[in-house]
Design a protein around this motif. Structure first.
Motif, short mmCIF file in Angstrom:
data_model
loop_
_atom_site.label_atom_id
_atom_site.label_comp_id
_atom_site.label_asym_id
_atom_site.label_seq_id
_atom_site.Cartn_x
_atom_site.Cartn_y
_atom_site.Cartn_z
N CYS A 150 0.82 -1.61 0.09
CA CYS A 150 -0.34 0.40 0.26
C CYS A 150 0.92 1.23 0.30
O CYS A 150 0.37 2.34 -0.79
CB CYS A 150 -1.03 -0.30 0.78
N ARG A 189 2.00 2.17 -4.03
CA ARG A 189 1.68 2.92 -4.28
C ARG A 189 0.77 4.08 -3.69
O ARG A 189 -0.59 4.46 -4.18
CB ARG A 189 0.85 1.58 -3.81
N MET A 198 -1.33 3.86 -1.10
CA MET A 198 -2.60 4.02 -0.64
C MET A 198 -3.14 3.99 1.14
O MET A 198 -2.31 3.68 1.62
CB MET A 198 -3.57 2.15 -0.94
N LYS A 199 -4.33 4.70 1.52
CA LYS A 199 -4.78 4.86 2.35
C LYS A 199 -5.49 3.86 2.56
O LYS A 199 -6.42 3.99 1.61
CB LYS A 199 -4.42 6.47 2.73
N PHE A 206 -10.67 1.47 2.08
CA PHE A 206 -10.05 2.24 1.49
C PHE A 206 -11.18 3.13 0.78
O PHE A 206 -12.21 2.47 0.74
CB PHE A 206 -9.81 1.81 0.37
N ASP A 232 -11.19 4.90 -1.66
CA ASP A 232 -10.77 5.00 -3.56
C ASP A 232 -11.65 3.28 -3.61
O ASP A 232 -10.69 2.36 -3.47
CB ASP A 232 -9.61 5.97 -3.45
N ASP A 250 -8.70 1.90 -5.51
CA ASP A 250 -7.50 0.92 -4.76
C ASP A 250 -8.18 -0.05 -3.59
O ASP A 250 -7.22 -0.57 -3.56
CB ASP A 250 -7.09 2.07 -3.45
N ALA A 299 -7.22 -2.86 -6.29
CA ALA A 299 -5.90 -2.93 -6.88
C ALA A 299 -5.74 -3.67 -5.77
O ALA A 299 -4.80 -4.83 -5.91
CB ALA A 299 -4.99 -1.35 -6.16
N PHE A 300 -6.03 -3.43 -4.15
CA PHE A 300 -5.60 -4.30 -3.15
C PHE A 300 -6.11 -6.12 -3.70
O PHE A 300 -5.49 -7.50 -3.36
CB PHE A 300 -6.24 -4.22 -1.94
#
Length: 91
Positions: free
Chosen positions: A6, A9, A11-12, A35, A37, A40, A43-44
């Motif tokens: 994360c 990338r 990502m939060k 997430f 978003d 995101d 993608a995870f």
């Protein structure tokens, strides 16, 4: 591994916990990675695998502290993408 993925990338995410309960009465405590978003989250999911969770639709009657009533039969998850339960904890 998750944190590194994360961070690389940008990502939060927040971690939440929920109790998942199947019709058989079997239950597990699950850790959720949440997430803001949707891209995101996707993608995870693509990298690690897993199950999508919608807090408004999946929590019991939409309650913030409600359980996750799962459908179907319980099956233990031992491998998720690059993550796996160590052999000593499998049985």
């Amino acid at each position: 591994m998750i944190t590194k993925f994360c961070q690389e990338r940008g990502m939060k995410f927040q971690i939440r916990h929920v109790q998942a309960i199947w019709p058989s009465g079997q239950y597990e405590n699950w850790r959720l990675h949440c997430f803001v978003d949707a891209a995101d989250a996707q993608a995870f999911l693509d990298h690690f695998g897993g199950v999508m969770f919608d807090p408004k639709g999946d929590r019991e009657t939409g309650k913030a502290q409600g359980v996750w009533r799962r459908a179907g039969s319980y099956k233990r998850i031992l491998d998720l993408g690059p993550l796996s339960v160590p052999e000593i904890l499998r049985n």
